[in-house]
Design a protein around this motif. Sequence first.
Motif, PDB file in Angstrom:
ATOM      1  N   TYR A  99       0.844  -1.194   0.000  1.00  0.00           N
ATOM      2  CA  TYR A  99       0.000   0.000   0.000  1.00  0.00           C
ATOM      3  C   TYR A  99       0.879   1.242   0.000  1.00  0.00           C
ATOM      4  CZ  TYR A  99       0.927  -1.163   4.896  1.00  0.00           C
ATOM      5  OH  TYR A  99       1.529  -1.524   6.064  1.00  0.00           O
ATOM      6  N   ARG A 108      -5.279  -1.273   0.254  1.00  0.00           N
ATOM      7  CA  ARG A 108      -4.264  -2.265   0.604  1.00  0.00           C
ATOM      8  C   ARG A 108      -4.465  -3.412  -0.385  1.00  0.00           C
ATOM      9  NH1 ARG A 108      -2.224  -2.879   5.807  1.00  0.00           N
ATOM     10  NH2 ARG A 108      -2.789  -5.071   5.770  1.00  0.00           N
ATOM     11  N   ARG A 109      -3.427  -3.764  -1.084  1.00  0.00           N
ATOM     12  CA  ARG A 109      -3.523  -4.823  -2.095  1.00  0.00           C
ATOM     13  C   ARG A 109      -2.815  -6.070  -1.571  1.00  0.00           C
ATOM     14  NH1 ARG A 109      -5.346  -2.224  -6.651  1.00  0.00           N
ATOM     15  NH2 ARG A 109      -4.875   0.001  -6.763  1.00  0.00           N
ATOM     16  N   SER A 110      -3.455  -7.194  -1.748  1.00  0.00           N
ATOM     17  CA  SER A 110      -2.899  -8.468  -1.281  1.00  0.00           C
ATOM     18  C   SER A 110      -2.554  -9.358  -2.466  1.00  0.00           C
ATOM     19  CB  SER A 110      -3.909  -9.208  -0.399  1.00  0.00           C
ATOM     20  OG  SER A 110      -4.181  -8.476   0.757  1.00  0.00           O
ATOM     21  N   GLU A 111      -1.440 -10.039  -2.341  1.00  0.00           N
ATOM     22  CA  GLU A 111      -1.007 -11.028  -3.327  1.00  0.00           C
ATOM     23  C   GLU A 111      -0.609 -12.292  -2.574  1.00  0.00           C
ATOM     24  OE1 GLU A 111      -0.910 -10.624  -6.652  1.00  0.00           O
ATOM     25  OE2 GLU A 111      -1.293  -8.467  -6.754  1.00  0.00           O
TER      26      GLU A 111
END
Length: 95
Positions: A8, A83-86
């Motif tokens: 993020y 917030r990006r999740s991988e």
Amino acid sequence: MIDLYVYYKVRAEDAAHLEPRVRAMQARLAASGAAVQLKHRPEARDGLQTWMEVYPGAGDGFDGVVDACAREAGLDAYTQGPRRSEIFMDLPLCA
């Protein structure tokens, strides 16, 4: 097992307020057995830093746990955008 990466953007002026909140959240997760890491890119762009939380060797569904903990910790008040999740997994070994 999975490795979870959450990244993020943070305004430089908000970093000092955000860091203790993220570290407290990660301390709670670590107390329940999670491996935790907090990283950032060395440079800022347009006054924004990129931060990354790393949770190696997490169980399936752990991304939902982290999302709930982040909401509870109020992290969105100090981040810019989502917030990006991988999720990454190890490749199986060849026989």
